[in-house]
Scaffold this motif. Sequence first.
Motif, PDB file in Angstrom:
ATOM      1  N   ASP A  89      43.293  18.135   6.825  1.00 25.50           N
ATOM      2  CA  ASP A  89      43.594  19.387   7.504  1.00 25.50           C
ATOM      3  C   ASP A  89      44.094  20.412   6.480  1.00 25.50           C
ATOM      4  N   ILE A 141      47.811  21.240   6.394  1.00 33.26           N
ATOM      5  CA  ILE A 141      48.801  20.255   5.957  1.00 33.26           C
ATOM      6  C   ILE A 141      48.710  20.114   4.440  1.00 33.26           C
ATOM      7  N   SER A 167      52.668  17.469   3.261  1.00 31.05           N
ATOM      8  CA  SER A 167      53.052  16.355   4.125  1.00 31.05           C
ATOM      9  C   SER A 167      54.288  15.674   3.553  1.00 31.05           C
ATOM     10  N   TRP A 173      52.236  10.401  12.709  1.00 29.60           N
ATOM     11  CA  TRP A 173      52.818  11.732  12.847  1.00 29.60           C
ATOM     12  C   TRP A 173      53.294  12.217  11.481  1.00 29.60           C
ATOM     13  N   HIS A 221      54.245  16.181   9.106  1.00 30.64           N
ATOM     14  CA  HIS A 221      54.653  17.581   9.175  1.00 30.64           C
ATOM     15  C   HIS A 221      54.682  18.119   7.764  1.00 30.64           C
ATOM     16  N   TYR A 234      55.929  22.901  13.586  1.00 29.39           N
ATOM     17  CA  TYR A 234      54.736  22.134  13.920  1.00 29.39           C
ATOM     18  C   TYR A 234      54.839  20.684  13.452  1.00 29.39           C
ATOM     19  N   TYR A 241      52.142  17.228  13.387  1.00 30.42           N
ATOM     20  CA  TYR A 241      50.717  16.922  13.501  1.00 30.42           C
ATOM     21  C   TYR A 241      50.494  15.424  13.721  1.00 30.42           C
ATOM     22  N   THR A 284      43.137  15.470  12.051  1.00 28.65           N
ATOM     23  CA  THR A 284      44.200  15.919  12.941  1.00 28.65           C
ATOM     24  C   THR A 284      43.693  15.866  14.381  1.00 28.65           C
ATOM     25  N   THR A 318      48.176  18.967  17.520  1.00 29.20           N
ATOM     26  CA  THR A 318      49.218  19.775  16.897  1.00 29.20           C
ATOM     27  C   THR A 318      50.273  20.067  17.956  1.00 29.20           C
ATOM     28  N   ASP A 377      46.550  19.616  21.523  1.00 26.72           N
ATOM     29  CA  ASP A 377      47.465  20.666  21.112  1.00 26.72           C
ATOM     30  C   ASP A 377      48.363  21.055  22.277  1.00 26.72           C
TER      31      ASP A 377
END
Length: 358
Positions: A48, A51, A54, A68, A70, A78, A80, A88, A91, A142
């Motif tokens: 993604d 991202i 991470s 999971w 972020h 957010y 992800y 992904t 979101t 999402d």
Amino acid sequence: MLRTRTTRLPAALLAAACATAAVAAGGTVGAVPARAADRDGQVFTIGDPRITESSGLAASQRHPGVYWTHNDSDDGPYVYAVDSQGRTVATVTLRGVEPRDVEAISLGPDGRLYVGDLGDNLGGKWPEVWIYAFAEPAELHDQSVQVTRYKVRYEDGPRDAEALMVHPVTGRAYIASKKQGGGGLYQGPEQLSPSGVNTFRRIADAPWTTDGAFSPDGTRLVLRGYFSATLYRWKDGAPSGGESLSAPFQRQGESVTFTADGRALLYGSEGKDSPVWRSALKGDQLPDTVEPLPSPTPTPTRGPDGSAPPSSGAGAPSSKNTASDSSSAGAGDQALGVVFLLAVAGAMFGLRRRKRDG
């Protein structure tokens, strides 16, 4: 005048020769490669483009094969959900939150995800930091969620931290501070309170830590840094021992989590198209409730008449040699089969050509 003629093998004969050659080379027709989640090494890449930093990983218990993550600071509220192919699949936007420096994520026994807004790039100047909690979504799409916000302070003053671990049995939260030369492991109150201040108290020393995680049964704790990781036994609310693990070399090793079955660790890194690596745990490294996988039992080699091989003893070959010899013999027989088929083909076309020339 002689003319060269291009001859072709009959399709059936060519197919048979190719199939035999494939087997001789060790291939298996219709073989299915091992799943990425079952092998060590790089298992997927977070692709993604949003991202790029991470900074935490948490294996979902509700959605097998989902993790999971972020970004670090400057991304927004957010979180992800990434599948085992690095795609992904959801979101999640945290409503009413303006994160400052999100560094960690952990799954609690109450089915909630805990997000640690713990970073302090000023070297420990913020008087307080925060933990945000929300229920892990039942469906992956999402969405926006309301969060519970917990205010956190350390009993011995502000400090930088990047690791938040919620114990999967007791639900108690722990933070490992990040400090050159060693930081500390801090224990939160028995239950976090959304009102007032939650004071975290130092209970043990900790190495330079960029992330940490408990095993699914809560009997192991791993703390990782940029280039190393340490595995601890967790007993009576505290770490004991400490075994160095071989963490992969990554651009900026920022995250770690146990797989949902507790058999391996996944290591993540910051950066665009960041790779996630798997490393299996063995022996005493495994959590207490995880049994070691049984070793594969070799199939005894039998003679042409179906008789069993001789028992081990004087003059009897070892199983290692027997397996090696059997494998070599099998490969030799298959290679001879290829040669035989090609020889037959050559003879057939030689006869056919003589008839034409005659």
